[in-house]
Design a protein around this motif. Structure first.
Motif, PDB file in Angstrom:
ATOM      1  N   ILE A 137      11.425   3.068   4.515  1.00 21.11           N
ATOM      2  CA  ILE A 137      11.047   4.175   5.103  1.00 21.11           C
ATOM      3  C   ILE A 137      10.523   5.373   4.186  1.00 21.11           C
ATOM      4  O   ILE A 137       9.554   6.031   4.296  1.00 21.11           O
ATOM      5  CB  ILE A 137      11.785   4.459   6.342  1.00 21.11           C
ATOM      6  CG1 ILE A 137      11.912   3.537   7.236  1.00 21.11           C
ATOM      7  CG2 ILE A 137      11.465   5.851   6.919  1.00 21.11           C
ATOM      8  CD1 ILE A 137      13.040   3.535   8.540  1.00 21.11           C
ATOM      9  N   LYS A 138      11.599   5.631   3.357  1.00 15.78           N
ATOM     10  CA  LYS A 138      11.194   6.864   2.641  1.00 15.78           C
ATOM     11  C   LYS A 138      10.076   6.649   1.738  1.00 15.78           C
ATOM     12  O   LYS A 138       9.396   7.470   1.310  1.00 15.78           O
ATOM     13  CB  LYS A 138      12.805   7.067   1.724  1.00 15.78           C
ATOM     14  CG  LYS A 138      13.734   7.499   2.381  1.00 15.78           C
ATOM     15  CD  LYS A 138      13.560   8.830   3.278  1.00 15.78           C
ATOM     16  CE  LYS A 138      14.723   9.524   4.176  1.00 15.78           C
ATOM     17  NZ  LYS A 138      14.295  10.492   5.056  1.00 15.78           N
ATOM     18  N   LYS A 180       2.613   9.933   1.817  1.00 18.91           N
ATOM     19  CA  LYS A 180       1.714  10.933   2.574  1.00 18.91           C
ATOM     20  C   LYS A 180       0.659  10.444   3.682  1.00 18.91           C
ATOM     21  O   LYS A 180      -0.194  10.872   3.759  1.00 18.91           O
ATOM     22  CB  LYS A 180       1.231  11.852   1.496  1.00 18.91           C
ATOM     23  CG  LYS A 180       2.204  12.401   0.402  1.00 18.91           C
ATOM     24  CD  LYS A 180       2.968  13.276   1.067  1.00 18.91           C
ATOM     25  CE  LYS A 180       3.623  13.905   0.218  1.00 18.91           C
ATOM     26  NZ  LYS A 180       4.843  12.874  -0.517  1.00 18.91           N
ATOM     27  N   ASN A 181       0.928   9.358   3.793  1.00 20.96           N
ATOM     28  CA  ASN A 181       0.029   8.692   4.805  1.00 20.96           C
ATOM     29  C   ASN A 181       0.838   8.279   6.282  1.00 20.96           C
ATOM     30  O   ASN A 181       1.382   7.188   6.391  1.00 20.96           O
ATOM     31  CB  ASN A 181      -0.772   7.342   4.402  1.00 20.96           C
ATOM     32  CG  ASN A 181      -1.837   6.861   5.499  1.00 20.96           C
ATOM     33  OD1 ASN A 181      -1.612   6.898   6.427  1.00 20.96           O
ATOM     34  ND2 ASN A 181      -2.849   6.442   4.867  1.00 20.96           N
ATOM     35  N   ASN A 182       0.546   9.238   7.287  1.00 23.81           N
ATOM     36  CA  ASN A 182       1.372   9.161   8.534  1.00 23.81           C
ATOM     37  C   ASN A 182       1.137   7.947   9.115  1.00 23.81           C
ATOM     38  O   ASN A 182       1.872   7.401  10.088  1.00 23.81           O
ATOM     39  CB  ASN A 182       1.674  10.265   9.014  1.00 23.81           C
ATOM     40  CG  ASN A 182       0.227  11.098   9.394  1.00 23.81           C
ATOM     41  OD1 ASN A 182      -0.824  10.229   9.209  1.00 23.81           O
ATOM     42  ND2 ASN A 182       0.105  12.180  10.053  1.00 23.81           N
ATOM     43  N   ARG A 223       1.385   9.787  -5.058  1.00 23.09           N
ATOM     44  CA  ARG A 223       1.462  11.252  -4.344  1.00 23.09           C
ATOM     45  C   ARG A 223       2.857  11.825  -4.501  1.00 23.09           C
ATOM     46  O   ARG A 223       3.125  12.725  -3.811  1.00 23.09           O
ATOM     47  CB  ARG A 223       0.902  10.877  -3.053  1.00 23.09           C
ATOM     48  CG  ARG A 223      -0.675  10.658  -2.937  1.00 23.09           C
ATOM     49  CD  ARG A 223      -1.042  10.163  -1.442  1.00 23.09           C
ATOM     50  NE  ARG A 223      -2.432   9.892  -1.591  1.00 23.09           N
ATOM     51  CZ  ARG A 223      -3.063   9.256  -0.341  1.00 23.09           C
ATOM     52  NH1 ARG A 223      -2.303   9.043   0.562  1.00 23.09           N
ATOM     53  NH2 ARG A 223      -4.226   8.971  -0.388  1.00 23.09           N
ATOM     54  N   GLU A 233       7.214   7.619   3.609  1.00 19.26           N
ATOM     55  CA  GLU A 233       7.056   8.975   3.810  1.00 19.26           C
ATOM     56  C   GLU A 233       6.280   9.525   2.479  1.00 19.26           C
ATOM     57  O   GLU A 233       5.541  10.269   2.489  1.00 19.26           O
ATOM     58  CB  GLU A 233       8.406   9.674   4.022  1.00 19.26           C
ATOM     59  CG  GLU A 233       8.797   9.740   5.438  1.00 19.26           C
ATOM     60  CD  GLU A 233      10.264  10.144   5.670  1.00 19.26           C
ATOM     61  OE1 GLU A 233      10.721  10.588   4.724  1.00 19.26           O
ATOM     62  OE2 GLU A 233      10.522  10.006   6.888  1.00 19.26           O
ATOM     63  N   LEU A 289       0.118   5.001   8.244  1.00 19.24           N
ATOM     64  CA  LEU A 289       0.610   3.847   7.434  1.00 19.24           C
ATOM     65  C   LEU A 289       2.375   3.813   7.918  1.00 19.24           C
ATOM     66  O   LEU A 289       2.779   2.918   8.264  1.00 19.24           O
ATOM     67  CB  LEU A 289       0.490   4.090   6.093  1.00 19.24           C
ATOM     68  CG  LEU A 289       0.584   2.853   4.709  1.00 19.24           C
ATOM     69  CD1 LEU A 289       0.029   1.648   5.367  1.00 19.24           C
ATOM     70  CD2 LEU A 289       0.946   3.146   3.583  1.00 19.24           C
ATOM     71  N   LYS A 290       2.778   4.850   7.875  1.00 16.28           N
ATOM     72  CA  LYS A 290       4.310   5.016   8.279  1.00 16.28           C
ATOM     73  C   LYS A 290       4.633   4.739   9.677  1.00 16.28           C
ATOM     74  O   LYS A 290       5.127   3.763   9.935  1.00 16.28           O
ATOM     75  CB  LYS A 290       4.821   6.334   7.932  1.00 16.28           C
ATOM     76  CG  LYS A 290       6.051   6.703   8.040  1.00 16.28           C
ATOM     77  CD  LYS A 290       6.559   7.977   8.244  1.00 16.28           C
ATOM     78  CE  LYS A 290       8.326   7.940   8.634  1.00 16.28           C
ATOM     79  NZ  LYS A 290       8.451   9.450   9.191  1.00 16.28           N
ATOM     80  N   LEU A 348       0.493   4.023  -2.915  1.00 16.86           N
ATOM     81  CA  LEU A 348       0.396   5.546  -2.421  1.00 16.86           C
ATOM     82  C   LEU A 348       1.428   6.241  -2.992  1.00 16.86           C
ATOM     83  O   LEU A 348       1.272   7.430  -3.328  1.00 16.86           O
ATOM     84  CB  LEU A 348      -0.213   5.797  -1.116  1.00 16.86           C
ATOM     85  CG  LEU A 348      -1.424   5.002  -0.686  1.00 16.86           C
ATOM     86  CD1 LEU A 348      -1.628   5.195   0.828  1.00 16.86           C
ATOM     87  CD2 LEU A 348      -2.450   5.568  -1.436  1.00 16.86           C
ATOM     88  N   GLN A 404       0.635  -1.302   0.179  1.00 12.05           N
ATOM     89  CA  GLN A 404       0.014  -0.049  -0.006  1.00 12.05           C
ATOM     90  C   GLN A 404       0.693   1.219  -0.072  1.00 12.05           C
ATOM     91  O   GLN A 404       0.578   2.274  -0.769  1.00 12.05           O
ATOM     92  CB  GLN A 404      -1.034   0.217   1.374  1.00 12.05           C
ATOM     93  CG  GLN A 404      -1.764   1.259   1.471  1.00 12.05           C
ATOM     94  CD  GLN A 404      -2.913   1.198   0.418  1.00 12.05           C
ATOM     95  OE1 GLN A 404      -3.075   0.438  -0.271  1.00 12.05           O
ATOM     96  NE2 GLN A 404      -4.079   1.904   0.687  1.00 12.05           N
TER      97      GLN A 404
END
Lengths: 242, 242
Positions: free
Chosen positions: A155-156, A162-164, A120, A159, A166-167, A116, A112
């Motif tokens: 991780i990047k 743009k879904n914090n 984005r 980032e 999810l991160k 995303l 996912q």
DNA sequence: GGCCAATTATTGGTTGACCAAAAATCATAA
DNA sequence: TTATGATTTTTGGTCAACCAATAATTGGCC
């Protein structure tokens, strides 16, 4: 001879207290939305030090079950008795994450995230992902392991999604994953060049803003470890936990 | 007039300490795998009480960044400096979960839970999910809100997925979701009968062991709230946080 | 010189006391 | 009777001291 030593279950005082708080709720002494008894009263009632009560409250606060207001009191979330009990039980049994579930969930999140990210990503995102990839390439070219650089690449991407949330969730399971990777020595089997190519494929799809391709590329990338996790399953239970 | 009061950023001592620990790692004073200075030394060095250091360590321990061994010391996870910094930063910024990300991630997890539940459900699972659904139906028939029963239905599906990581992650974001639901008054707009039918469709697919159908049914169920989250976006920032 | 036991120092664990802020209470005045 | 302000109580926050277990040191013994 030592077999019966395996099942030792250390009931840390914190967990006991959380259990007690749960039964307070079960017995109807505390209803959702209510104010919890004061830390002092709880400590006294349960026959433990206030620090333990404090720690237990802190833990439950992380999971949104309690909320503390300074000089006022600690309040129970208003989501309902049964759901509350379920939540607390879950907190108590939190450690048992098995590797298969871990990997299965990681694949879901990573796919996912890649999807995303492809939708984005900004040019800055591409730059940071590329940097991470370069660092990985550089490190592996010297024959060294590059677990950290590998992680950073993922991780990047998270980032860039743009879904914090999810991160954050990926961050939460990452340490577990790494621990299991190390324990099960997954890394040794991996071919660095193959990994690098897969990383490049993912990055390319993200650059091209092709969500489906990015997701698919991530799935391929994680396929090896995913299959590996199927094969080990209960192997981990035999390992010594430290 | 009160506009400039919005941006108050309460730097809790705990977060400050976590930041300090992070910079200790950044400055190379502590490397991954190293032993952290003793709690006493840290407290002294940072000019704060040991309780605060203790709390910070506890928090970082939850996220797998540190590991404490009694009478021995606290050790840093060995996953690498950069990844470590990312993780710690994430812990510090953990609160900023926006509603859109929350819902987006929830949909992802719930769809997967339904998918796996359809694959792996036992007859016991079906029984508990059915019970939860009955409780929901009974409550709504009387015209009452049934947020708790609704939650429970979803939790039981997560349990049936046999993936405890997935369940844990759902548990973690649930309080956030509930909080946002209440704040944004999503519940008011929902039609109970429609929700009930959707729940029944999900259950049926799970009973039929049809993963794709279960996933799709869950997607439909969550579509309303998903679309709603798109429309509110930044509205939440204007609300007073308590 | 090398090994083992007693000693010392250091560690996280635990406790109880004290602090300031908030809430509740109560007395007083309108 | 009500409103208001001082006072008391209760709250979580903070801290320093003590505890037990571990690791490091030291001394003596072989």
């Amino acid at each position: 001879m030592l077999d019966n030593l395996q099942k030792i279950k250390i009931d840390k005082p914190v967990d006991k207290i959380i259990g007690q708080i749960k039964s307070l709720i079960s017995n109807g002494e505390i209803k959702p939305g209510d104010k919890l008894p004061s830390e002092r009263a709880l400590a006294d009632h349960l026959g433990v030090g206030r620090s333990h009560v404090r720690e237990a409250i802190l833990k439950l606060e992380f999971y949104g079950i309690l909320k503390t207001y300074p000089q006022n009191g600690t309040f129970v979330s208003g989501i309902g008795i049964v759901a509350l009990e379920e939540l607390i039980s879950d907190v108590l049994n939190l450690e048992e994450h098995d590797f298969k579930s871990l990997v299965e969930t990681r694949v879901l999140l990573e796919k996912q995230a890649a999807y995303l990210a492809a939708k984005r990503r900004t040019s800055e995102d591409i730059a940071s992902i590329s940097n991470a990839l370069s660092a990985y390439e550089k490190k592996t070219k010297t024959g060294q392991q590059a677990v950290e650089e590998d992680l950073l690449f993922h991780i990047k991407i998270a980032e860039a999604s743009k879904n914090n949330v999810l991160k954050s969730l990926m961050m939460i399971i990452t340490p577990d994953i790494v621990k299991n990777y190390i324990n099960l020595k997954v890394c040794d089997d991996l071919n660095f060049n193959k990994t690098l190519q897969e990383h490049q494929a993912i990055l390319e799809s993200i650059i091209n803003q092709d969500p489906e391709a990015a997701s698919a590329a991530m799935a391929i990338h994680l396929k090896d470890v995913s299959e590996f996790s199927e094969s080990v399953k209960d192997l981990q239970y035999e390992m010594i936990k430290k």
